[in-house]
Design a protein around this motif. Structure first.
Motif, PDB file in Angstrom:
ATOM      1  N   GLU A   1      10.210  34.015 -12.828  1.00 56.48           N
ATOM      2  CA  GLU A   1      10.197  35.285 -14.371  1.00 56.48           C
ATOM      3  C   GLU A   1       8.554  35.107 -14.657  1.00 56.48           C
ATOM      4  O   GLU A   1       7.861  34.135 -14.303  1.00 56.48           O
ATOM      5  CB  GLU A   1      10.973  34.576 -15.956  1.00 56.48           C
ATOM      6  CG  GLU A   1      12.128  34.115 -15.054  1.00 56.48           C
ATOM      7  CD  GLU A   1      12.650  35.444 -15.649  1.00 56.48           C
ATOM      8  OE1 GLU A   1      11.938  36.436 -16.651  1.00 56.48           O
ATOM      9  OE2 GLU A   1      13.711  36.154 -14.764  1.00 56.48           O
ATOM     10  N   PRO A   2       7.699  36.451 -15.435  1.00 60.25           N
ATOM     11  CA  PRO A   2       6.904  35.905 -15.856  1.00 60.25           C
ATOM     12  C   PRO A   2       5.933  34.974 -16.590  1.00 60.25           C
ATOM     13  O   PRO A   2       7.165  34.771 -17.742  1.00 60.25           O
ATOM     14  CB  PRO A   2       6.267  36.941 -16.623  1.00 60.25           C
ATOM     15  CG  PRO A   2       7.249  38.005 -15.747  1.00 60.25           C
ATOM     16  CD  PRO A   2       8.974  37.032 -15.556  1.00 60.25           C
ATOM     17  N   VAL A   3       4.734  34.243 -16.295  1.00 61.65           N
ATOM     18  CA  VAL A   3       4.513  33.372 -17.534  1.00 61.65           C
ATOM     19  C   VAL A   3       3.363  34.169 -17.938  1.00 61.65           C
ATOM     20  O   VAL A   3       2.045  34.386 -16.909  1.00 61.65           O
ATOM     21  CB  VAL A   3       4.197  32.255 -16.432  1.00 61.65           C
ATOM     22  CG1 VAL A   3       3.381  30.976 -17.283  1.00 61.65           C
ATOM     23  CG2 VAL A   3       4.994  31.146 -16.204  1.00 61.65           C
ATOM     24  N   VAL A   4       3.089  33.896 -19.095  1.00 61.72           N
ATOM     25  CA  VAL A   4       1.952  34.485 -19.874  1.00 61.72           C
ATOM     26  C   VAL A   4       0.531  34.202 -19.740  1.00 61.72           C
ATOM     27  O   VAL A   4       0.702  32.678 -20.513  1.00 61.72           O
ATOM     28  CB  VAL A   4       2.613  34.945 -21.221  1.00 61.72           C
ATOM     29  CG1 VAL A   4       1.748  35.962 -22.133  1.00 61.72           C
ATOM     30  CG2 VAL A   4       4.015  36.081 -21.597  1.00 61.72           C
ATOM     31  N   ILE A   5      -0.358  34.714 -19.861  1.00 56.84           N
ATOM     32  CA  ILE A   5      -1.641  33.766 -19.697  1.00 56.84           C
ATOM     33  C   ILE A   5      -2.249  34.290 -20.730  1.00 56.84           C
ATOM     34  O   ILE A   5      -2.381  33.903 -21.699  1.00 56.84           O
ATOM     35  CB  ILE A   5      -2.149  34.277 -18.607  1.00 56.84           C
ATOM     36  CG1 ILE A   5      -1.856  33.867 -17.366  1.00 56.84           C
ATOM     37  CG2 ILE A   5      -3.637  33.928 -18.315  1.00 56.84           C
ATOM     38  CD1 ILE A   5      -2.365  34.776 -16.118  1.00 56.84           C
ATOM     39  N   ASP A   6      -2.196  35.345 -21.357  1.00 61.74           N
ATOM     40  CA  ASP A   6      -3.112  36.290 -22.338  1.00 61.74           C
ATOM     41  C   ASP A   6      -2.194  37.748 -22.704  1.00 61.74           C
ATOM     42  O   ASP A   6      -1.571  38.135 -21.932  1.00 61.74           O
ATOM     43  CB  ASP A   6      -4.145  36.167 -22.325  1.00 61.74           C
ATOM     44  CG  ASP A   6      -4.478  37.172 -21.399  1.00 61.74           C
ATOM     45  OD1 ASP A   6      -3.925  38.097 -21.059  1.00 61.74           O
ATOM     46  OD2 ASP A   6      -5.767  36.875 -21.054  1.00 61.74           O
ATOM     47  N   SER A   7      -2.925  38.819 -23.623  1.00 61.33           N
ATOM     48  CA  SER A   7      -2.256  39.942 -23.789  1.00 61.33           C
ATOM     49  C   SER A   7      -1.914  40.973 -23.010  1.00 61.33           C
ATOM     50  O   SER A   7      -1.228  41.708 -22.929  1.00 61.33           O
ATOM     51  CB  SER A   7      -2.379  40.128 -25.229  1.00 61.33           C
ATOM     52  OG  SER A   7      -3.966  40.542 -24.730  1.00 61.33           O
ATOM     53  N   SER A   8      -3.017  40.330 -22.001  1.00 62.91           N
ATOM     54  CA  SER A   8      -2.816  42.028 -20.857  1.00 62.91           C
ATOM     55  C   SER A   8      -2.291  41.211 -19.576  1.00 62.91           C
ATOM     56  O   SER A   8      -2.336  41.606 -18.376  1.00 62.91           O
ATOM     57  CB  SER A   8      -4.150  42.126 -21.108  1.00 62.91           C
ATOM     58  OG  SER A   8      -5.270  41.707 -20.216  1.00 62.91           O
TER      59      SER A   8
END
Length: 93
Positions: A10-17
């Motif tokens: 599952e994608p782990v968010v780094i920042d808004s993009s």
């Protein structure tokens, strides 16, 4: 209980993009390093894949505790935020 290396599908968010995912590649028992193939996902860009080398010597012998996966995720995240491999090992990329 048999151990299975965590998969971070599952994608782990780094920042808004940007976000990342990671799949286990291999384990170097002699040096206590594991290797994960990191996929960096950035808005409007093709996915970027690179290898992350993670020292797991801190974990001792019991890798089944919940803290192991959490700390592994945090350490992979450090490499993912940099956006480049931290090892010369290229694996099956």
């Amino acid at each position: 209980m048999e151990f299975a290396w965590p998969c971070f599908a599952e994608p782990v968010v780094i920042d808004s993009s940007r976000s990342w995912t990671a799949a286990f590649d291999s384990f170097d028992q002699r040096n206590d390093n594991c290797y994960y193939i990191v996929t960096l996902l950035a808005s409007g860009m093709p996915p970027q894949r690179f290898m992350a080398q993670i020292d797991v010597g801190w974990a001792g012998d019991d890798w089944t505790i919940p803290e192991f996966a959490a700390r592994l995720r945090e350490r992979i995240g450090r490499v993912a935020r940099e956006g480049i491999s931290n090892t010369s090992y290229g694996g099956p990329l």
